[in-house]
Design an enzyme around this catalytic site. Structure first.
Site, PDB file in Angstrom:
ATOM      1  N   PRO A   1       2.816 -10.496  51.200  1.00 49.63           N
ATOM      2  CA  PRO A   1       3.077  -9.328  50.353  1.00 49.63           C
ATOM      3  C   PRO A   1       1.870  -8.394  50.329  1.00 49.63           C
ATOM      4  O   PRO A   1       0.732  -8.847  50.209  1.00 49.63           O
ATOM      5  CB  PRO A   1       3.346  -9.937  48.976  1.00 49.63           C
TER       6      PRO A   1
ATOM      7  N   GLN B   1       7.972 -11.025  46.113  1.00 47.84           N
ATOM      8  CA  GLN B   1       6.964 -11.545  45.199  1.00 47.84           C
ATOM      9  C   GLN B   1       7.149 -10.877  43.835  1.00 47.84           C
ATOM     10  O   GLN B   1       6.974  -9.664  43.710  1.00 47.84           O
ATOM     11  CB  GLN B   1       5.554 -11.263  45.725  1.00 47.84           C
TER      12      GLN B   1
ATOM     13  N   TYR C   1      -3.908 -11.759  38.138  1.00 48.88           N
ATOM     14  CA  TYR C   1      -2.789 -11.198  37.398  1.00 48.88           C
ATOM     15  C   TYR C   1      -2.308 -12.197  36.347  1.00 48.88           C
ATOM     16  O   TYR C   1      -2.894 -13.265  36.183  1.00 48.88           O
ATOM     17  CB  TYR C   1      -1.695 -10.747  38.363  1.00 48.88           C
TER      18      TYR C   1
END
Length: 373
Positions: free
Chosen positions: A27, A105, A187
């Site tokens: 990704p 994702q 994240y």
């Protein structure tokens, strides 16, 4: 026979997903969406990489909520509008390429949300500049110069968990074969794992068991709702003393496997500006090796793996089951063709392209090149 070009079946409750080879397009955020919607940039980008020779193409980090975007320009999948744009764009891209499984994702950026795009500095945006108030496990900013995120309460955690579930269901409805939950690079889910970002004093903070609780709850909820191939991308280490490390990652992966995780995608870093990354060719492969050996699930290695024989060597050594590349595909969108030529293998390609290779490499397509009249 080349292992890089040998088939692999990823398991799932649905019955598994057959991959023609071991190459994955990782990704890559494109920062090119408009209000979360896929655009013509994505059509060009996806169509290009679906013709790359890779066996699995992964759509970039796709936010499950508007405030979960890294930047205002990030892709989303949180309502009918964003679903419609993604569905239409992906359908058009897939029509331009050989049949290729797609993974998406799903992500929430946590305290790193509301940021400028990288080429505009990548720093946190104030509301007057188009930003919003980020959330995180604790009221701790990523950078000491930034305002703190809002610490998530139980209601917000439940909302985020359900948003992951709904986004996975939307992806499934549009024919996407696999889902990868983003628990890496600083994240939200990674923030819960790392003691550098998670300093809660409830059942979701403190001990290892508490810090893994919310990511495992999210995974379990998605697993219950989605019976396709489901995996997770993980930062195996924070590269900071006292942070998340490969030993904790290995134990976390064992818990994921018990919940029905089909693959693990092993990356690293991103949660702290204090990280000291030991960059070098294949620098994250040792993490993949350890996790694969101890957790025993299909494992993807990624990070400065750029040459076909290098990728082949990782597989031959038993360090991983799949090889993911990102920037190498941006620079050379036909990397899979080059790897096939180098390793004496074949890939699928649109017949429009069959005549592009020199005669000595024509066996890559398993066809005789078509000459012009």
């Amino acid at each position: 026979m080349s292992l890089l070009f040998s088939p692999l079946t990823l398991p799932s409750p649905r019955g598994g997903l057959m991959l023609a080879n071991r190459i994955v397009v990782a990704p890559m955020c494109q920062y090119s969406a408009v209000h979360g919607e896929a655009t013509d940039w994505h059509l060009m980008h996806w169509g290009n990489l679906l013709n790359s020779g890779a066996a699995l193409f992964t759509i970039e980090a796709t936010a499950v909520l508007p405030e979960g975007r890294i930047s205002p320009n990030c892709l989303g999948l949180w309502d009918e509008r964003t679903e419609g744009a993604l569905r239409s764009t992906l359908q058009r891209a897939r029509q331009l390429a050989p049949p290729t499984p797609v993974c998406i994702q799903l992500a929430h950026a946590g305290r790193k949300a509301s940021s400028a795009v990288p080429w505009q500095g990548g720093q946190l945006l104030a509301p007057e500049a188009g930003g919003w108030q980020p959330v995180g496990p604790s009221a701790l900013p990523h950078l000491p110069t930034e305002p703190a995120p809002t610490a998530m309460d139980a209601a917000e955690m439940a909302r985020v968990r359900e948003a992951f579930v709904t986004a996975a269901q939307r992806a499934d409805a549009m024919g996407i074969e696999a889902v990868e939950l983003h628990s890496a690079h600083g994240y939200l889910l990674h923030e819960f794992l790392s003691p550098l970002a998670n300093q809660r004093n409830d059942v979701y903070g403190g001990s290892f068991e508490n810090r893994i609780r919310f990511p495992l709850e999210v995974f379990a909820a998605v697993r219950k709702a989605f019976d396709g191939v489901l995996g997770l991308r993980l930062s195996a280490t924070d590269w900071v003393e006292g942070g998340w490390d490969v030993a904790q990652s290995t134990e976390f992966c064992k818990r994921l496997q018990a919940l029905g995780c089909d693959f693990i995608h092993v990356s690293s870093g991103g949660v702290s500006p204090q990280q000291k990354i030991a960059l070098g060719a294949g620098y994250q492969v040792p993490f993949a090796r350890q996790i694969r050996a101890e957790a025993g699930m299909a494992t993807t290695a990624v990070g400065l793996i750029t040459e076909p024989h290098q990728a082949e060597a990782v597989l031959q050594a038993g360090d991983a089951d799949l090889i993911a590349l990102a920037r190498a595909f941006l620079y050379q969108p036909r990397w899979g063709w080059q790897a096939a030529a180098a390793l004496g293998a074949q890939v699928q390609a649109n017949p429009v392209y069959w005549r592009c290779l020199p005669r000595e490499a024509q066996a890559v397509f398993g066809k005789v090149a078509i000459g012009a009249r």
